[in-house]
Design an enzyme around this catalytic site. Structure first.
Site, PDB file in Angstrom:
ATOM      1  N   SER A   2      -4.490   5.321  -0.032  1.00 23.82           N
ATOM      2  CA  SER A   2      -3.851   5.171  -1.338  1.00 23.82           C
ATOM      3  C   SER A   2      -2.402   4.738  -1.163  1.00 23.82           C
ATOM      4  CB  SER A   2      -3.908   6.494  -2.115  1.00 23.82           C
ATOM      5  OG  SER A   2      -5.247   6.895  -2.342  1.00 23.82           O
ATOM      6  N   CYS A  56      -7.058   8.819  -7.740  1.00 21.86           N
ATOM      7  CA  CYS A  56      -6.194   7.787  -8.316  1.00 21.86           C
ATOM      8  C   CYS A  56      -6.549   7.474  -9.765  1.00 21.86           C
ATOM      9  CB  CYS A  56      -6.237   6.507  -7.475  1.00 21.86           C
ATOM     10  SG  CYS A  56      -5.615   6.739  -5.796  1.00 21.86           S
TER      11      CYS A  56
END
EC number: 2.3.1.181
Length: 218
Positions: A141, A172
């Site tokens: 990420s 996310c």
């Protein structure tokens, strides 16, 4: 560039280090610096929010000694834990060709090549910053902040097999996204020390043009 290993460090302490370095890099008293580290278990919310993607309440997190932190990075909700390689580039991007788009591309490239070193094929997913194994499995990420054309925050590459902390969030904020890791995808346990070494080399390669760009535009 200067690459510094901070070991296992609390989120707030690492953020304080970043902000101090941010001042020095902005005034060019210090060269571009990348911090490599691991965090104790923490769930973080980005500028776009993410609380709606947290599956447990704060009382439960406290009972498990898991911090919940609102940050000033981009992106939605994510988490950090031992076994995850976090990289925070404090980086002047004003003089880099391609600006922020190229900066993200090069961060992704460093991760893609690190994964390739361990026999794991990864890819970009348009519209979703970070690195993926396929459309669903996310291995890294990314989310950054920028002040006066200097970046902070960065990326988180899952190295160890245990990614269970992600069970407490929608990764996310992306429906259907699931976490994976270098160790899980490669089929053998990868030591954090080795992952850091390989990533540092690949980061240097991906960002090797920074010094040249600075000298050309100085």
């Amino acid at each position: 560039m200067n690459i510094v290993d901070l070991g296992l460090i609390g989120y707030a302490e690492a953020e304080a280090v970043q902000m101090q370095t941010l001042k020095s890099v902005t005034t060019e008293e210090q060269e571009n610096t990348v911090y490599l580290l691991e965090h104790p278990r923490v769930i973080t919310l980005g500028r776009q929010g993410g609380a709606e993607n947290l599956h447990v309440d704060e009382q439960f997190l406290q009972s498990q000694s898991i911090d919940l932190v609102k940050t000033n990075r981009g992106g939605n909700i994510t988490c950090h834990f031992p076994g995850q390689l976090v990289a925070y580039p404090i980086w002047r991007v004003e003089k880099r060709p391609g600006g922020m788009k190229k900066f993200f591309h090069d961060m992704e490239e460093a991760v893609i090549q690190t994964c390739a070193h361990f026999g794991v094929a990864t890819r970009r997913r348009p519209g979703h910053p970070g690195v993926w194994v396929d459309e669903a499995r996310k291995i890294c990420s990314m989310g950054i902040g920028v002040k006066r054309w200097v970046t902070y925050h960065g990326l988180a590459l899952n190295v160890g097999r245990d990614v269970s902390l992600f069970n407490m969030i929608t990764l996310c904020g992306i429906q259907g996204a699931t976490p994976t890791s270098l160790s899980a995808e490669s089929g053998h346990d990868i030591a954090m020390k080795e992952a850091k070494h390989v990533f540092a080399d690949e980061f240097r390669k991906a960002f090797a043009d920074s010094a040249l760009a600075s000298s050309k535009t100085a």
